[in-house]
Design an enzyme around this catalytic site. Structure first.
Site, PDB file in Angstrom:
ATOM      1  N   SER A  11       0.835  -1.209   0.000  1.00 12.06           N
ATOM      2  CA  SER A  11       0.000   0.000   0.000  1.00 12.06           C
ATOM      3  C   SER A  11       0.862   1.247   0.000  1.00 12.06           C
ATOM      4  CB  SER A  11      -0.910  -0.008   1.222  1.00 12.06           C
ATOM      5  OG  SER A  11      -0.121  -0.252   2.377  1.00 12.06           O
ATOM      6  N   GLY A  12       1.994   1.151  -0.702  1.00  8.52           N
ATOM      7  CA  GLY A  12       2.780   2.350  -0.969  1.00  8.52           C
ATOM      8  C   GLY A  12       2.098   3.129  -2.083  1.00  8.52           C
ATOM      9  N   TRP A  14       2.445   2.993  -5.410  1.00  6.38           N
ATOM     10  CA  TRP A  14       1.965   2.171  -6.521  1.00  6.38           C
ATOM     11  C   TRP A  14       0.941   1.139  -6.040  1.00  6.38           C
ATOM     12  CZ3 TRP A  14       0.441   2.492 -10.953  1.00  6.38           C
ATOM     13  CH2 TRP A  14       0.494   1.501 -11.940  1.00  6.38           C
ATOM     14  N   ALA A 156       3.119   6.427 -10.256  1.00 11.44           N
ATOM     15  CA  ALA A 156       1.916   6.112  -9.475  1.00 11.44           C
ATOM     16  C   ALA A 156       0.923   7.277  -9.387  1.00 11.44           C
ATOM     17  CB  ALA A 156       2.325   5.654  -8.076  1.00 11.44           C
ATOM     18  N   LYS A 207      15.219  -0.866 -16.093  1.00 11.61           N
ATOM     19  CA  LYS A 207      15.121   0.564 -16.434  1.00 11.61           C
ATOM     20  C   LYS A 207      15.417   1.426 -15.208  1.00 11.61           C
ATOM     21  CE  LYS A 207      11.178   1.328 -14.267  1.00 11.61           C
ATOM     22  NZ  LYS A 207      10.861   2.345 -13.268  1.00 11.61           N
ATOM     23  N   ARG A 272      11.504   8.565  -9.325  1.00 11.55           N
ATOM     24  CA  ARG A 272      12.218   8.800  -8.060  1.00 11.55           C
ATOM     25  C   ARG A 272      13.697   8.432  -8.178  1.00 11.55           C
ATOM     26  NH1 ARG A 272       7.962   5.142  -4.864  1.00 11.55           N
ATOM     27  NH2 ARG A 272       8.637   3.849  -6.604  1.00 11.55           N
ATOM     28  N   ASN A 273      13.987   7.375  -8.972  1.00 10.75           N
ATOM     29  CA  ASN A 273      15.397   7.007  -9.163  1.00 10.75           C
ATOM     30  C   ASN A 273      16.161   8.143  -9.828  1.00 10.75           C
ATOM     31  OD1 ASN A 273      15.816   4.046  -8.335  1.00 10.75           O
ATOM     32  ND2 ASN A 273      13.904   3.966  -9.501  1.00 10.75           N
ATOM     33  N   GLN A 301      14.345   1.734  -5.790  1.00  9.11           N
ATOM     34  CA  GLN A 301      14.564   0.345  -6.188  1.00  9.11           C
ATOM     35  C   GLN A 301      15.826   0.174  -7.044  1.00  9.11           C
ATOM     36  OE1 GLN A 301      11.337  -2.163  -5.279  1.00  9.11           O
ATOM     37  NE2 GLN A 301      12.468  -0.792  -3.934  1.00  9.11           N
TER      38      GLN A 301
END
Ligand code: NAD
Ligand code: 13P
Length: 345
Positions: A11-12, A14, A156, A207, A272-273, A301
């Protein structure tokens, strides 16, 4: 009854956005699905209240997806075993580093319905020595249920705001593609199903490594030509990696599908990356620090994936075949100067 019951684990940002779509579709196709969709929420106190209670009362996840209204048939549940009880369709969407604990808890609770099917929307890989596994195959291996993979150009918040986009679901059987299409396809979230489960999973994982390179480019204040070169080389390394190490992977998953080229583009511009890698160059802080400072509890990630991919290529003596992946690793973890990203590439 013969109706499917959908459960979402995670439930982050995404997790919540995907759960919103699944719950809207469950209500829309009530002939096919139980209307209630359970979503696992790791309990947390927010302003002295339990996060699950706040979500169920306000129908918003202010912690991870602020200000987006969620359907009332989406129910936040704190205990994993309760989330999946009687669920026949299980969506795995935790940050990848938390999946092993989740799997152990599910195994210990013996909570999975024997006829259940799963889909993984997790972006990352598991590497042990010279072995590499996608999370779809980790879920299949550890829980003995068939697992598809969902991945695409899907930031997201944009998805949650119902801005038009596409996604790809790699499915092991035609029956899986019919089911998962019904769970997720929506007017502003177009689903294409392909057979290449590994290619879809790997597109999403790899990616993120290229997106770190794109962030380094932005941090170095280089322009659009340089970023385009990084995207081209990145897409080539992603495709080569998949074709070299995964039987049955399809080049077309990378060149034609949302899970390939489209996700690479959106993540290298808006993810975010990218953002954290830009800050890495500008601030000189560590990625752990930057994640804490910039992401408000959300999880990067790409850094762990860069490390896993490096270890795997090293074990195969193939580091030289993937110079962009290798430089990202060296810059993020070994103190190589960011400006070396493109030297001699
Ligand atoms: P997130 O980055 O928002 O992370 C927050 C989540 O992590 C919360 O649910 C929190 O409860 C959980 N968490 C924190 N610590 C934990 C712990 N110790 N144990 C278990 N859970 C813990 O998560 P997300 O954005 O939903 O990402 C999930 C996956 O989806 C990732 O693999 C990501 O790459 C992928 N993904 C994300 C996006 C996006 O735009 N956010 C888009 C596509 C795919
Ligand atoms: P980031 O994790 O870099 O934000 O990428 C999100 C994503 O996977 C978009 O499809």
């Amino acid at each position: 009854s013969g109706k499917h019951r959908i459960a979402v684990i995670g439930s982050g940002s995404w997790g919540t956005a995907l759960a919103k779509i699944a719950a809207e579709n469950a209500a829309r196709h009530s002939d096919q699905f139980h209307t209630t969709v359970n979503m696992w929420v790791r309990e947390k106190q927010v302003n002295g209240k339990k996060l699950t209670e706040v979500i169920n009362k306000t129908h918003m996840n202010q912690r991870y997806l602020p200000d987006v209204p969620l359907p009332a048939n989406l129910v936040a549940v704190p205990k994993l075993a309760d989330v999946v009880r009687d669920a026949t369709l299980i969506v795995f969407v935790t940050p990848h580093q938390f999946l092993p604990t989740v799997i152990n808890d599910l195994k210990r609770a013996k909570a999975i319905h024997p006829g259940a099917r799963a889909v993984s929307a997790i972006k990352g890989v598991e590497v042990e020595g010279a072995e590499i596994k996608t999370f779809a195959s980790v879920i299949e291996r550890d829980l003995s249920i068939p697992c598809s993979a969902l991945s695409g150009a899907n930031i997201a918040l944009e998805v949650a705001l119902e801005q038009f986009c596409e996604t790809t679901i790699g499915c092991p059987t035609h029956n899986d593609s019919l089911l998962w299409h019904a769970v997720f396809d929506a007017e502003s979230f177009r689903v294409q199903c392909v057979e290449d489960v590994n290619g879809v999973s790997l597109g999403g994982a790899l990616k993120n490594v290229v997106a770190l390179a794109a962030g380094f480019v932005d941090g170095l204040r280089l322009g659009g030509n340089t970023k385009a070169a990084i995207l081209r080389i990145g897409l080539k390394e992603m495709t080569d990696f998949c074709l070299e190490f995964f039987d049955g992977a399809q080049r077309s998953t990378f060149s034609n599908e949302s899970a390939g080229v489209a996700d690479l583009i959106t993540t290298c511009y808006g993810g975010r990356n990218r953002k954290c890698a830009e800050e890495f160059v500008k601030s000189g802080s560590s990625f752990d620090d930057i994640e804490r400072r910039l992401l408000n509890g959300q999880k990067l990630q790409g850094t762990a994936t860069a490390e896993e991919v490096h270890a795997f290529l090293q074990a195969h003596g193939r580091v030289d075949g993937y110079p962009l992946f290798e430089r990202v690793y060296q810059i993020a973890f070994k103190g190589l100067a960011p400006a070396q990203l493109v030297k001699g590439l």
